[in-house]
Design an enzyme around this catalytic site. Structure first.
Site, PDB file in Angstrom:
ATOM      1  N   HIS A 138      -1.416   7.846  -3.424  1.00 36.43           N
ATOM      2  CA  HIS A 138      -0.433   7.757  -2.378  1.00 36.43           C
ATOM      3  C   HIS A 138      -0.548   8.596  -1.378  1.00 36.43           C
ATOM      4  O   HIS A 138       0.668   9.097  -0.874  1.00 36.43           O
ATOM      5  CB  HIS A 138       0.873   7.848  -3.319  1.00 36.43           C
ATOM      6  CG  HIS A 138       1.044   6.927  -4.267  1.00 36.43           C
ATOM      7  ND1 HIS A 138       0.613   5.565  -4.418  1.00 36.43           N
ATOM      8  CD2 HIS A 138       1.842   6.913  -5.555  1.00 36.43           C
ATOM      9  CE1 HIS A 138       1.128   4.990  -5.414  1.00 36.43           C
ATOM     10  NE2 HIS A 138       1.799   5.534  -6.044  1.00 36.43           N
ATOM     11  N   HIS A 212       7.560   1.970  -3.125  1.00 36.20           N
ATOM     12  CA  HIS A 212       7.450   2.196  -4.482  1.00 36.20           C
ATOM     13  C   HIS A 212       8.757   2.342  -5.198  1.00 36.20           C
ATOM     14  O   HIS A 212       8.882   3.184  -5.840  1.00 36.20           O
ATOM     15  CB  HIS A 212       6.732   3.649  -4.728  1.00 36.20           C
ATOM     16  CG  HIS A 212       6.148   3.777  -5.883  1.00 36.20           C
ATOM     17  ND1 HIS A 212       6.707   3.828  -7.090  1.00 36.20           N
ATOM     18  CD2 HIS A 212       4.826   3.938  -6.062  1.00 36.20           C
ATOM     19  CE1 HIS A 212       5.689   3.847  -8.162  1.00 36.20           C
ATOM     20  NE2 HIS A 212       4.531   4.134  -7.720  1.00 36.20           N
ATOM     21  N   GLU A 352       4.309  -3.080  -6.311  1.00 37.43           N
ATOM     22  CA  GLU A 352       3.874  -2.577  -5.181  1.00 37.43           C
ATOM     23  C   GLU A 352       2.968  -3.532  -4.268  1.00 37.43           C
ATOM     24  O   GLU A 352       1.724  -3.759  -5.008  1.00 37.43           O
ATOM     25  CB  GLU A 352       3.267  -1.202  -5.416  1.00 37.43           C
ATOM     26  CG  GLU A 352       4.069  -0.167  -5.923  1.00 37.43           C
ATOM     27  CD  GLU A 352       3.321   0.983  -6.768  1.00 37.43           C
ATOM     28  OE1 GLU A 352       2.341   1.601  -5.872  1.00 37.43           O
ATOM     29  OE2 GLU A 352       3.205   1.008  -7.795  1.00 37.43           O
TER      30      GLU A 352
END
Length: 390
Positions: A138, A212, A352
């Site tokens: 991420h 997210h 996502e």
């Protein structure tokens, strides 16, 4: 497909559906009035002030933090009109800074994992922080979720919007190029949360932006999502190795617990002995969406989730080629949420929209390369409604 061509064709479309108006606190339309308000919401450990914006329409209320662009609360009605928050999160800034497993935030520069924190672009190898051993996750140690974004409230002809902007400097978390990013959240009268992502770069780089949010359609803190019925518009997925990195294969879901082409309760097979579920402690995989448009310009159905008890239904449309379904496998009762309830394993799920994990290291995956002079554009819509038959 060449990397340059893929980058140009990342997305779509209809940025700020309905047209952007002047900055305003409210807008009226047939059937109701939408408003957007602002309040201080604390100061980061580094001394930066954070605000919370509240967007409302006829029956729905969304709260967004300038810290990480976080969807802190999403209140929607059930089949009886009773409103509840369906987004997991915290009631204070400090927990978001120190404890959050990416609750509700903007993910960047690269959503999901990059193997061993390394990729090569145009003959140059780049090294990223290892924050999900042995991989980078991420965007690295200090990703887009850990910055305060500049915010501009806006109105459209059928709702209100919040434009968030952040510039990541060249070399940030090891990524090349200065990346200028704009993410716009629009709340429409039709109970849509539109997310429009735009980015440009000063050097060739890789980009994969997403949100997210963790959902529980029964209500935040209401307990397990096992009975939530999920449907994914995907006949294939990308299997992973023991570190949750795609192997490079694109496998069919038919005959496996990965098959959500028909609405299936999340808990029905989440604890099966299927090898991929053992690796992820449940669902934590990328599904390859069955898109009719291979250029990633048009919005198409990605997923639908329905809570039988409340009737609340989430429908997702996106221009992206993939979607990561994560069933909250690592929630372990150490986090206390907005309503004061502990979050346990399987108390929320994430969907996502994205390009595939580790794409920079897989030539057979759609490219995530963005070059100077090109513009990254993607759009995702979260539609919140009530199912006729749950």
């Amino acid at each position: 497909m060449s990397s340059g061509r893929a980058a140009v064709r990342f997305g779509a479309v209809l940025l700020m559906v309905g047209g952007v108006g002047v900055v305003s606190a409210s807008t009226s339309y047939a059937g109701g009035t939408a408003t957007i308000t602002k309040q201080p919401w604390g100061t980061t450990a580094g001394g930066v002030a954070v605000d919370r914006y509240t967007l409302t329409n006829n029956g729905m209320r969304v709260k967004i933090l300038t810290y990480g662009g976080i969807l802190q609360s999403i209140e929607v009605p059930d089949r009886h009109g009773h409103r509840a928050n369906v987004a997991l999160g915290f009631n204070n800034l400090a927990d978001y800074e120190t404890k959050s497993p990416y609750f509700g935030c903007i993910i960047g520069r690269y959503g999901n994992r990059i193997a061993k924190g390394t990729f090569t672009l145009d003959g140059v190898t780049y090294h990223l922080p290892i924050n999900n051993d042995p991989n980078s996750l991420h965007g690295g140690t200090v990703g887009f979720d850990k910055h305060v974004w500049a915010a501009t409230p806006m109105r459209t002809r059928d709702g209100v919007a919040l434009k968030l902007q952040f510039t990541s400097p060249d070399g940030d978390q090891g990524y090349p190029g200065e990346l200028k990013t704009t993410v716009t959240y629009t709340l429409t009268r039709n109970h849509d949360i539109l997310m429009d992502y735009v980015a440009t770069t000063s050097k060739p780089t890789v980009v994969n932006l997403t949100n997210h949010n963790y959902w529980n359609l029964s209500g935040e803190g209401a307990g397990t999502i096992d009975n939530t019925k999920l449907q994914l518009n995907a006949s294939r997925y990308t299997p992973v190795d023991a570190t949750l990195i795609p192997t490079g294969a694109i496998d069919p879901v038919a005959g496996t617990p990965m098959d959500f082409r028909h609405a299936t309760a999340i808990g029905a097979r989440n604890r099966d002995s299927f090898g991929q579920l053992v690796i992820g402690r449940g669902y934590d995989h990328n599904w390859v969406l069955d898109r009719r448009d291979p250029t990633f310009r048009k919005l198409e159905l990605a997923a639908k989730a329905t809570d039988p008890a409340s009737g609340r239904q989430l429908t997702i449309y996106t221009t992206e080629p993939g979607i990561q379904f994560y069933a909250g496998n690592f929630l372990d009762a150490t986090l206390v949420g907005t309503s004061g309830h502990m979050y346990r394993q399987g108390d929320g799920f994430a969907l996502e929209t994205q390009h595939y994990p580790d794409s920079p290291n897989h030539a057979n995956f759609p490219s995530t390369v963005l070059r100077p002079g090109q513009t990254y554009r993607t759009t995702t819509i979260y539609h919140l409604g009530v199912a006729r038959h749950a």
